[in-house]
Design an enzyme around this catalytic site. Structure first.
Site, short mmCIF file in Angstrom:
data_model
loop_
_atom_site.label_atom_id
_atom_site.label_comp_id
_atom_site.label_asym_id
_atom_site.label_seq_id
_atom_site.Cartn_x
_atom_site.Cartn_y
_atom_site.Cartn_z
N TRP A 1 80.83 57.46 -13.47
CA TRP A 1 82.28 57.52 -13.70
C TRP A 1 83.01 56.43 -12.93
CZ3 TRP A 1 85.30 59.49 -17.30
CH2 TRP A 1 84.72 60.40 -18.17
N TRP B 1 89.54 59.24 -13.47
CA TRP B 1 88.10 59.40 -13.72
C TRP B 1 87.59 60.75 -13.21
CZ3 TRP B 1 85.36 59.93 -9.16
CH2 TRP B 1 85.95 59.41 -8.00
N TRP C 1 68.31 52.54 -10.56
CA TRP C 1 69.73 52.93 -10.52
C TRP C 1 69.89 54.33 -9.94
CZ3 TRP C 1 74.29 50.62 -10.83
CH2 TRP C 1 74.42 49.43 -11.53
N GLU D 1 66.16 51.50 -14.57
CA GLU D 1 67.02 52.70 -14.68
C GLU D 1 66.65 53.70 -13.60
OE1 GLU D 1 69.67 52.70 -16.66
OE2 GLU D 1 68.96 50.71 -17.18
N TRP E 1 97.59 57.41 -12.42
CA TRP E 1 97.03 57.88 -13.69
C TRP E 1 98.06 58.71 -14.43
CZ3 TRP E 1 92.58 55.41 -14.34
CH2 TRP E 1 91.82 55.07 -13.23
N ASN F 1 73.31 57.58 -22.87
CA ASN F 1 73.92 56.74 -21.83
C ASN F 1 74.98 55.78 -22.36
OD1 ASN F 1 74.10 55.58 -19.09
ND2 ASN F 1 73.27 53.78 -20.10
#
Ligand SMILES: Cc1cc2nc3c(=O)[nH]c(=O)nc-3n(C[C@H](O)[C@H](O)[C@H](O)COP(=O)(O)OP(=O)(O)OC[C@H]3O[C@@H](n4cnc5c(N)ncnc54)[C@H](O)[C@@H]3O)c2cc1C
Length: 483
Positions: free
Chosen positions: A385, A362, A278, A275, A306, A344
């Site tokens: 996102w 988004w 990331w 993590e 969208w 998360n």
């Protein structure tokens, strides 16, 4: 160098702070400053923004720590491109040291400060501190940035040596105090109000970071099993401290390694280290592909149409308020609204729900999170996102659409998290907690929860929304069509 000014930004600690350690190594006298940047804080729309209080309290602690070592923090409220050069001139320093920031706006700010300092022949140097590895340090064999996480992580791990996580030594220079250091302004001085930070038991500063880390290290071995269950204390909750640098990333990596993260059988520490990788990955993506702040990482995703207009705005407002009718989605939105934190698993769920069940851009969700999250970080938030919307690098495929019911049943099986944030559903029997609308009229009366009155009916039917999303995303498969 005779004297150096260290400019603190998102690195609010006095130990293992690269710019500070470098200044103490290379300078004889070291001054320290923090600027409440009006470019950033004038745009905040809430007077009771917890981040301001977190920063302020962390600065108070930092100032005490620096004073104990003979220094003091000079705190200003203004525009760095004006404040830093004026301070550097007043103190007569030969250079300003700061830690590197990967956000496009911060890079522009630093370039402007550097140019202004150059006029007075004052140097500006920046250092790696936020990330373990900068964008240039972990590259593919052909020297390009990675855009897929797993090979990036493998390469990151291969590159990692003990030198990377050892704390930086401070050097022989000494911290200097100056009459300009007259304490940290109050929140009121800055135009902000006190928040519920303490009531939420969020402890700012290095001491808060240490407490959380100690607490987490006792349970890091269970991280892999527990991290997906929002009702369980399974994660570290260190994100706000990483955001403002009240903990050192090197120290966290060192702790993970000491707990066995580099041994495959130590699954908890190894997963947690992943993590942290990331986090580096998204810093690198933002640094090397700054277009992601406005556009999809993969351009074909910018052709998706969208939902727009008043109906979409109404749906968006319901999502923000936690009134979609899907209990776990709503509980998650209440968590972020009430505390500025969201687990998360739930960030992934609500982001998927907004983009793929409600068909919304988004960027709307990204902006809402940016306002609400205490740990808001442009790189991780944008990465998260775009991952959920499938438009990002190494995102989940667009046809993988979280089912909000299945997610709820899997990750909050007893509805404990749901009931914590949606007390109005407290009386709903366990078998209906994930989908209360399935209760008959008699069952609703029996538990005192009437759908559409005490709790909203689901605003979309997931299966129908899924089919619509597959159609919406079809432009991506066909290589992108005009809007
Ligand atoms: C839509 C979405 C938006 C997000 N927005 C943010 C954000 O604004 N700021 C932020 O710090 N994280 C963000 N994340 C990542 C992640 O959700 C949080 O870092 C994590 O929930 C913070 O809790 P923790 O500190 O207990 O994490 P832990 O599970 O204890 O993880 C330790 C640390 O690793 C880092 N980390 C963990 N997961 C990720 C990830 N997926 N991407 C990048 N870094 C990660 C964080 O710094 C975190 O503090 C987002 C994720 C999604 C899906």
């Amino acid at each position: 160098m005779e004297s150096i000014l260290v400019w603190f930004r998102r690195d609010l600690r006095d130990c293992d702070q690269t710019a500070l350690c470098e200044a103490l190594r290379r300078g004889r006298r070291v001054y320290c400053t923090f600027i409440f940047d009006r470019e950033i804080i004038d745009r905040l729309d809430r007077a009771d923004d917890r981040r301001l209080e977190f920063i302020r309290e962390s600065l108070v602690e930092l100032d005490v720590a620096l004073r104990a070592r003979g220094g003091a923090l000079i705190v200003r409220h203004g525009w760095p491109r004006i404040e830093i050069p004026s301070l550097a001139r007043a103190l007569g320093v030969s250079a300003v040291f700061a830690n590197r920031d990967y956000e496009p706006q911060a890079k522009q700010r630093d370039a402007a400060v550097e140019a202004a300092l150059r006029v007075d022949d004052i140097g500006f140097e920046s250092f790696k501190d936020q990330a373990m590895f900068d964008g240039e340090e972990v590259l593919t064999q052909t020297g390009r940035p990675y855009t897929v996480f797993t090979p990036y992580r493998n390469s990151w791990l291969k590159r990692l040596t003990e030198d990377d996580w050892l704390p930086h030594a401070a050097g022989r220079g000494s911290l200097a105090a100056d009459a300009l250091a007259s304490g940290v302004p109050s929140l009121a001085d800055l135009g902000f109000a006190r928040t519920d930070l303490r009531a939420l038991r969020i402890v700012p500063g290095m001491s808060g970071g240490r407490q959380l880390l100690d607490d987490f290290m006792a349970r890091i071995g269970r991280y892999k099993q527990q991290r997906d269950f929002p009702a369980v204390r399974g994660v570290s909750y260190l994100s706000v401290h990483l955001r403002f640098g009240t903990v050192s990333i090197r120290h966290l990596v060192a702790q993970a390694v000491a707990a066995g993260a580099l041994r495959t059988e130590a699954e908890g520490p190894a997963t947690w280290l992943s993590e942290l990788i990331w986090r580096d990955f998204y810093f690198m993506i933002l640094d090397r592909f700054p277009h992601v702040t406005q556009h999809a990482f993969r351009p074909e995703y910018d052709t998706i149409v969208w939902e727009q207009g008043p109906a979409a705005e109404q749906s968006f407002a319901a999502w923000c308020a936690g009134r979609t009718g899907y209990p776990l989605v709503d509980a998650a939105m209440r968590q972020i609204n009430q505390s500025g934190y969201m687990h998360n698993r739930l960030r992934m769920l609500v982001a998927s729900f907004l983009t793929k069940d409600l068909g919304m851009d988004w960027r709307w969700g990204e902006a809402y999170f940016a306002r609400q999250l205490n740990d808001f970080d442009l790189a991780a938030n944008n990465g998260g996102w775009q991952w959920a919307a499938s438009s990002g690098c190494d995102a989940q495929p667009y046809f993988r659409i979280f089912n909000p019911l299945t997610q709820s049943e899997r990750f909050d099986p007893a509805g404990k998290f749901i009931r914590r944030y949606l007390p109005e559903l407290a009386g709903v029997p366990d078998r209906f907690i994930h989908a209360p609308w399935r209760m008959s009229a008699a069952e609703q009366t029996a538990c005192g929860v009437r759908i559409g009155l005490d709790t909203p009916a689901p605003m979309v039917e997931h299966e129908a929304a899924r089919r619509q999303t597959l159609q919406r995303y079809a432009v991506v498969k066909s290589g992108g069509a005009a809007r």
